[in-house]
Design a protein around this motif. Sequence first.
Motif, PDB file in Angstrom:
ATOM      1  N   VAL A 230       0.840  -1.211   0.000  1.00 12.50           N
ATOM      2  CA  VAL A 230       0.000   0.000   0.000  1.00 12.50           C
ATOM      3  C   VAL A 230       0.871   1.255   0.000  1.00 12.50           C
ATOM      4  O   VAL A 230       0.649   2.192  -0.773  1.00 12.50           O
ATOM      5  CB  VAL A 230      -0.958   0.003   1.214  1.00 12.50           C
ATOM      6  CG1 VAL A 230      -1.645   1.353   1.370  1.00 12.50           C
ATOM      7  CG2 VAL A 230      -1.986  -1.112   1.086  1.00 12.50           C
ATOM      8  N   VAL A 231       1.890   1.270   0.861  1.00 11.25           N
ATOM      9  CA  VAL A 231       2.755   2.451   0.980  1.00 11.25           C
ATOM     10  C   VAL A 231       3.577   2.662  -0.287  1.00 11.25           C
ATOM     11  O   VAL A 231       3.750   3.796  -0.731  1.00 11.25           O
ATOM     12  CB  VAL A 231       3.650   2.354   2.235  1.00 11.25           C
ATOM     13  CG1 VAL A 231       4.781   3.365   2.207  1.00 11.25           C
ATOM     14  CG2 VAL A 231       2.793   2.552   3.485  1.00 11.25           C
TER      15      VAL A 231
ATOM     16  N   LYS B 209       2.705   2.028  -3.256  1.00 14.91           N
ATOM     17  CA  LYS B 209       1.787   2.637  -4.220  1.00 14.91           C
ATOM     18  C   LYS B 209       1.473   4.077  -3.826  1.00 14.91           C
ATOM     19  O   LYS B 209       1.466   4.972  -4.679  1.00 14.91           O
ATOM     20  CB  LYS B 209       0.511   1.802  -4.337  1.00 14.91           C
ATOM     21  CG  LYS B 209       0.760   0.471  -5.017  1.00 14.91           C
ATOM     22  CD  LYS B 209      -0.476  -0.411  -5.027  1.00 14.91           C
ATOM     23  CE  LYS B 209      -0.173  -1.733  -5.721  1.00 14.91           C
ATOM     24  NZ  LYS B 209      -1.319  -2.664  -5.641  1.00 14.91           N
ATOM     25  N   TRP B 210       1.220   4.329  -2.555  1.00 17.09           N
ATOM     26  CA  TRP B 210       0.882   5.662  -2.052  1.00 17.09           C
ATOM     27  C   TRP B 210       2.021   6.649  -2.313  1.00 17.09           C
ATOM     28  O   TRP B 210       1.798   7.805  -2.636  1.00 17.09           O
ATOM     29  CB  TRP B 210       0.564   5.564  -0.566  1.00 17.09           C
ATOM     30  CG  TRP B 210       0.204   6.845   0.108  1.00 17.09           C
ATOM     31  CD1 TRP B 210       0.982   7.524   1.004  1.00 17.09           C
ATOM     32  CD2 TRP B 210      -0.994   7.612  -0.021  1.00 17.09           C
ATOM     33  NE1 TRP B 210       0.333   8.650   1.440  1.00 17.09           N
ATOM     34  CE2 TRP B 210      -0.889   8.735   0.819  1.00 17.09           C
ATOM     35  CE3 TRP B 210      -2.158   7.447  -0.784  1.00 17.09           C
ATOM     36  CZ2 TRP B 210      -1.885   9.685   0.924  1.00 17.09           C
ATOM     37  CZ3 TRP B 210      -3.151   8.401  -0.664  1.00 17.09           C
ATOM     38  CH2 TRP B 210      -3.003   9.500   0.177  1.00 17.09           C
ATOM     39  N   TYR B 211       3.245   6.187  -2.158  1.00 16.58           N
ATOM     40  CA  TYR B 211       4.417   7.043  -2.373  1.00 16.58           C
ATOM     41  C   TYR B 211       4.891   7.028  -3.830  1.00 16.58           C
ATOM     42  O   TYR B 211       5.997   7.450  -4.122  1.00 16.58           O
ATOM     43  CB  TYR B 211       5.552   6.654  -1.422  1.00 16.58           C
ATOM     44  CG  TYR B 211       5.404   7.332  -0.074  1.00 16.58           C
ATOM     45  CD1 TYR B 211       6.164   8.445   0.246  1.00 16.58           C
ATOM     46  CD2 TYR B 211       4.482   6.888   0.858  1.00 16.58           C
ATOM     47  CE1 TYR B 211       6.022   9.090   1.461  1.00 16.58           C
ATOM     48  CE2 TYR B 211       4.321   7.522   2.072  1.00 16.58           C
ATOM     49  CZ  TYR B 211       5.098   8.627   2.369  1.00 16.58           C
ATOM     50  OH  TYR B 211       4.932   9.258   3.569  1.00 16.58           O
ATOM     51  N   HIS B 212       4.089   6.502  -4.717  1.00 17.64           N
ATOM     52  CA  HIS B 212       4.390   6.480  -6.152  1.00 17.64           C
ATOM     53  C   HIS B 212       5.698   5.749  -6.455  1.00 17.64           C
ATOM     54  O   HIS B 212       6.464   6.152  -7.330  1.00 17.64           O
ATOM     55  CB  HIS B 212       4.436   7.905  -6.720  1.00 17.64           C
ATOM     56  CG  HIS B 212       3.265   8.742  -6.310  1.00 17.64           C
ATOM     57  ND1 HIS B 212       1.992   8.521  -6.777  1.00 17.64           N
ATOM     58  CD2 HIS B 212       3.175   9.776  -5.434  1.00 17.64           C
ATOM     59  CE1 HIS B 212       1.166   9.399  -6.220  1.00 17.64           C
ATOM     60  NE2 HIS B 212       1.848  10.162  -5.398  1.00 17.64           N
TER      61      HIS B 212
ATOM     62  N   PRO C 255       3.784  11.833   0.607  1.00 19.44           N
ATOM     63  CA  PRO C 255       4.062  11.307  -0.734  1.00 19.44           C
ATOM     64  C   PRO C 255       4.305  12.406  -1.773  1.00 19.44           C
ATOM     65  O   PRO C 255       5.024  12.193  -2.734  1.00 19.44           O
ATOM     66  CB  PRO C 255       2.797  10.512  -1.074  1.00 19.44           C
ATOM     67  CG  PRO C 255       2.248  10.108   0.242  1.00 19.44           C
ATOM     68  CD  PRO C 255       2.560  11.258   1.168  1.00 19.44           C
TER      69      PRO C 255
END
Length: 181
Positions: A43-44, A46-49, A137
């Motif tokens: 998840v992280v 993805k959240w942080y690109h 992010p």
Amino acid sequence: MKRIAWGITGSGDLIKETYEIMKDIKKKTDIEMMVFLSKDGEVVMKWYHMWDSIQKDFPNFKTEGGPNSPFIAGPLQVGYYDALIIAPATANTVAKIVYGIADTLVTNAVSQTAKGKTPVYVLAVDRERGSVKTYSPEGREMELKMREVDITNTEKLAQMENITVLKSPEDIYDIVGVKRT
């Protein structure tokens, strides 16, 4: 050092710094890195690109299907890897390790690895009392106040057998014997 296992938890704090260091180590050495992510680590990322980056830089990474899936605890416990590095580690992960809860891929890996001779290194994000600066992010600077319970758990973690708490992502260079850039 020939092989390391790198576990990523759901911490946004220090994820970019840690990632760049691991990528640098991979580029400079022939160390085989087995990268695995907890469900929240995914998840992280993805959240942080960073999802596209990890697929490109560490294409064989593994994501959590359960506490023992994929099966990495066995190879860690019997010494197939030279080290287990959990970086960065959330307060939740640290608390679970301290209290013997092994219900995620990362906490189970630490629990089983600590029983063997393979050293375990954990970069807990809640290390120092007071406030720390971190980044969202989008790169916006934020200030977070550390909770006493989380600091106390990190101190307890540092007292556990076969576990070393790292002070910063840069300490990973020293663990693997690579000159810092």
